[in-house]
Design an enzyme around this catalytic site. Structure first.
Site, PDB file in Angstrom:
ATOM      1  CG  PHE A  34      -2.012  -1.024   1.155  1.00 46.49           C
ATOM      2  CD1 PHE A  34      -3.237  -0.719   0.594  1.00 46.49           C
ATOM      3  CD2 PHE A  34      -1.807  -2.307   1.622  1.00 46.49           C
ATOM      4  CE1 PHE A  34      -4.246  -1.661   0.502  1.00 46.49           C
ATOM      5  CE2 PHE A  34      -2.801  -3.268   1.540  1.00 46.49           C
ATOM      6  CZ  PHE A  34      -4.027  -2.941   0.982  1.00 46.49           C
ATOM      7  CB  ILE A 106      -7.256  -9.577   2.575  1.00 45.10           C
ATOM      8  CG1 ILE A 106      -6.828  -8.736   1.368  1.00 45.10           C
ATOM      9  CG2 ILE A 106      -7.496  -8.671   3.790  1.00 45.10           C
ATOM     10  CD1 ILE A 106      -7.869  -7.712   0.900  1.00 45.10           C
ATOM     11  CG  HIS A 122      -6.524  -5.833   8.221  1.00 46.44           C
ATOM     12  ND1 HIS A 122      -5.315  -5.249   7.856  1.00 46.44           N
ATOM     13  CD2 HIS A 122      -6.825  -5.314   9.440  1.00 46.44           C
ATOM     14  CE1 HIS A 122      -4.923  -4.414   8.810  1.00 46.44           C
ATOM     15  NE2 HIS A 122      -5.815  -4.445   9.776  1.00 46.44           N
ATOM     16  CB  THR A 193       4.120  -4.782   8.685  1.00 42.08           C
ATOM     17  OG1 THR A 193       3.251  -3.794   9.248  1.00 42.08           O
ATOM     18  CG2 THR A 193       5.040  -5.327   9.774  1.00 42.08           C
ATOM     19  CB  ALA A 217      12.079  -3.141   1.899  1.00 42.59           C
TER      20      ALA A 217
END
Length: 246
Positions: A34, A106, A122, A193, A217
């Site tokens: 995202f 998900i 989620h 995350t 990362a």
């Protein structure tokens, strides 16, 4: 001893490993995250609706057709396959070392790789249900549907994916099980995350075990608290760990 060898050593001496992961876990499987430069929040910045709006509950209720257009085009990746991270975690669970996978994803790739105790904070694209009669629909049902907005074949109600949208609460039982797993773990692996999505990111504060390993990362606010920090691609690192474990 380099970072990967240190990780291998800690895995070998651990009996209650828990993995907490986010979207970066699946980028090497071809699923965009995202918040990175190539993530959905960046690629959709010129859309008339920002992703946070498109993925909100009020938007789904008011504009299900626009939601599903975005959801089908950007959120569904049925051809994606597990990478080295998913496969190693499934192996560690099968060997009795890993107690749980806690994921913000998900996509269902952890289960596809063979993991069984997966706590999906989620939700999952693989579970869908009629909002009226609660009839279950699979991901294939959603993909095959000829309607822009899938409707129930039993009662005609709108079918909603079992994914947690903005403005919706996380499942309380999943949260409870996640807290219990993390608080009793002796090794916590955190991977892929940014640790910015709450309340999920707050879960790692319950860890009381020996070592925390952070594989991500890009920098996070938790970097200085980790016992080991690895910034190489998580799938590649876990492939190497798998080989070194023999």
């Amino acid at each position: 001893m380099n970072a990967t060898e240190q990780l291998v050593s800690w895995i070998q001496e651990s009996k209650k490993i828990v993995f907490f992961g986010g979207a970066g876990t699946s980028t090497e499987s071809g699923i965009p995250d995202f918040r990175s430069a190539a993530g959905l929040y960046q690629t959709e910045q010129h859309s008339p609706y920002p992703p946070e709006e498109l993925l909100s509950r009020h938007f789904f209720d008011q504009h299900a057709d626009i939601f599903y257009d975005f959801y089908r085009g950007k959120m569904l990746h049925p051809q994606a396959e597990p990478n080295g991270c998913h496969r190693l975690l499934a192996r560690l669970e099968n060997e009795g070392r890993l107690q749980a996978v806690i994921t913000q994803n998900i996509d269902g790739l952890h289960q596809k790789s063979g993991s069984k105790n997966v706590l999906e904070l989620h939700g999952s694209v693989h579970r869908n249900a009629c909002m009226d009669c609660k009839r279950f629909y699979s991901l294939d049902d959603i993909i095959r549907s000829q309607d822009i907005v899938p409707h129930c074949i039993s009662c005609g109600g709108v079918v909603k994916p079992d994914v947690v949208l903005y403005e919706e609460e996380l499942d309380q039982n999943t949260l409870y099980l996640s807290v219990d797993a993390i608080s009793t773990a002796d090794l916590l692996l955190v991977g892929g995350t940014s640790l910015t999505v709450q309340p999920a990111a707050q879960l790692i504060t319950y860890f009381q075990g020996k070592h925390t390993v952070l594989l991500n990362a890009t920098p996070t606010a938790y970097d200085r608290q980790a016992d080991l920090l690895i910034t190489e691609p998580i799938g590649e690192v876990m492939n190497t760990v798998d080989q070194l474990l023999g």
